[in-house]
Scaffold this motif. Structure first.
Motif, short mmCIF file in Angstrom:
data_model
loop_
_atom_site.label_atom_id
_atom_site.label_comp_id
_atom_site.label_asym_id
_atom_site.label_seq_id
_atom_site.Cartn_x
_atom_site.Cartn_y
_atom_site.Cartn_z
N LYS A 1 -32.15 9.83 18.68
CA LYS A 1 -32.10 9.19 19.99
C LYS A 1 -31.59 7.76 19.84
CE LYS A 1 -36.89 7.58 19.77
NZ LYS A 1 -37.24 8.27 18.52
N GLN B 1 -33.25 4.28 28.81
CA GLN B 1 -34.43 4.64 28.03
C GLN B 1 -34.38 6.14 27.73
OE1 GLN B 1 -37.09 2.56 26.98
NE2 GLN B 1 -35.76 0.87 27.63
N PHE B 2 -34.62 6.48 26.47
CA PHE B 2 -34.59 7.87 26.05
C PHE B 2 -35.75 8.64 26.66
CE2 PHE B 2 -33.99 11.52 23.49
CZ PHE B 2 -35.22 11.87 22.94
N TYR C 1 -31.45 10.35 29.32
CA TYR C 1 -31.84 8.95 29.38
C TYR C 1 -32.03 8.55 30.85
CZ TYR C 1 -30.09 8.55 24.57
OH TYR C 1 -29.89 8.71 23.22
N THR D 1 -31.66 3.89 20.82
CA THR D 1 -32.46 2.81 21.37
C THR D 1 -31.51 1.68 21.73
OG1 THR D 1 -34.39 3.39 20.04
CG2 THR D 1 -34.30 1.15 20.91
N ASP E 1 -36.92 15.98 20.27
CA ASP E 1 -37.55 14.67 20.28
C ASP E 1 -37.99 14.37 21.71
OD1 ASP E 1 -36.54 11.37 18.95
OD2 ASP E 1 -38.49 12.23 19.42
N LYS E 2 -38.99 13.53 21.81
CA LYS E 2 -39.52 13.21 23.13
C LYS E 2 -39.80 11.72 23.19
CE LYS E 2 -43.02 14.99 26.34
NZ LYS E 2 -44.15 15.95 26.48
N GLY E 3 -39.37 11.12 24.30
CA GLY E 3 -39.59 9.69 24.47
C GLY E 3 -40.58 9.44 25.58
N SER E 4 -40.27 8.43 26.38
CA SER E 4 -41.18 8.04 27.45
C SER E 4 -40.96 8.86 28.71
CB SER E 4 -41.00 6.54 27.74
OG SER E 4 -39.62 6.24 27.93
N ASN F 1 -34.34 12.64 14.92
CA ASN F 1 -34.65 11.32 15.48
C ASN F 1 -33.38 10.57 15.80
OD1 ASN F 1 -37.68 10.97 15.31
ND2 ASN F 1 -37.21 11.57 13.22
#
Lengths: 112, 115
Positions: free
Chosen positions: B102, A44-45, A35, B104, A56-59, B100
């Motif tokens: 992660k 933010q992930f 993060y 938030t 998984d992939k974030g920003s 999923n």
């Protein structure tokens, strides 16, 4: 009890340099998350790994890459650093299914 | 996609008074809910979590939270705050979906205890 270890704790780099952040999860934890927390912002992930595979992939910017090694530690590689990359980078680990993510103390990256 | 709203960015409270930090979430699937605390220049520490079962969950340091599915809320409460509770509090959600998990986060609530 063992906790998540991150190194280094502080890192100062110049623009356009590269940086490598390391994360050592709690023993027997098979999932690692990264993060990014900018100044005054929420975390933010970026990316996660389960059993050494990206799950998984974030920003996460294309300039960043990450991997999880056979001993389950993970590294976040950041290239062409920009001023906006200055942030606190957290690593967290968990078991699957995850009822809790355990966070490391973070690496504070400052880009000058 | 999931989202978390923490309406109060700052909450000042007198010492020994009660406090409630509000959290609302949005998700198209079932979720897990968490509250984390962050002290200045430190990492994130889990206060409490809701996974299933009783909607009232108790955490560390005397905090508790109640999951309300109809109102999609997970408000954090403490009956009597202490100076040491001064910190940033983050509400977070993750999906009950393998791959999923992660978190938030909400934008955080800064709790300031007034002596």
């Amino acid at each position: 009890a063992a906790g998540v270890i991150q190194s280094p704790r502080h890192l100062i780099k110049e623009k356009r340099e590269t940086a490598t952040l390391k994360c050592y999860p709690i023993p027997r934890h098979d999932t690692v998350y990264w993060y990014q927390q900018g100044p005054g912002q929420d975390p933010q992930f970026l990316i996660s790994f389960y059993e050494k595979m990206q799950s998984d992939k974030g920003s996460i910017p294309d300039r960043f890459s990450a991997q999880q090694f056979s001993d389950y530690h993970s590294e976040l590689n950041m290239s062409s650093l920009e001023l906006g990359d200055s942030a606190l980078y957290f690593c967290a680990s968990s078991l699957i299914p995850p009822d809790e993510q355990f966070f490391g103390p973070g690496t504070r990256l400052t880009v000058l | 996609a999931q989202s978390v709203t923490q309406l109060d960015s700052q909450v000042p409270v007198f010492e020994e008074a009660p406090v409630e930090l509000r959290c609302n979430y949005s998700s198209s699937v079932s979720v897990y809910l968490f509250w984390y605390v962050q002290y200045p220049n430190q990492g994130l520490q889990l206060l409490l979590k809701y996974l299933s079962g009783s909607t009232l969950v108790k955490g560390i340091n005397g905090f508790e939270a109640e999951f309300n599915k109809s109102q999609t809320s997970f408000h954090l409460r403490k009956p009597s705050v202490h100076i040491s509770d001064t910190a940033e509090y983050f509400c977070a959600v993750s999906e009950r979906d393998f791959g999923n998990e992660k978190l938030t986060f909400g934008t955080g609530t800064r709790l300031t205890i007034i002596p």
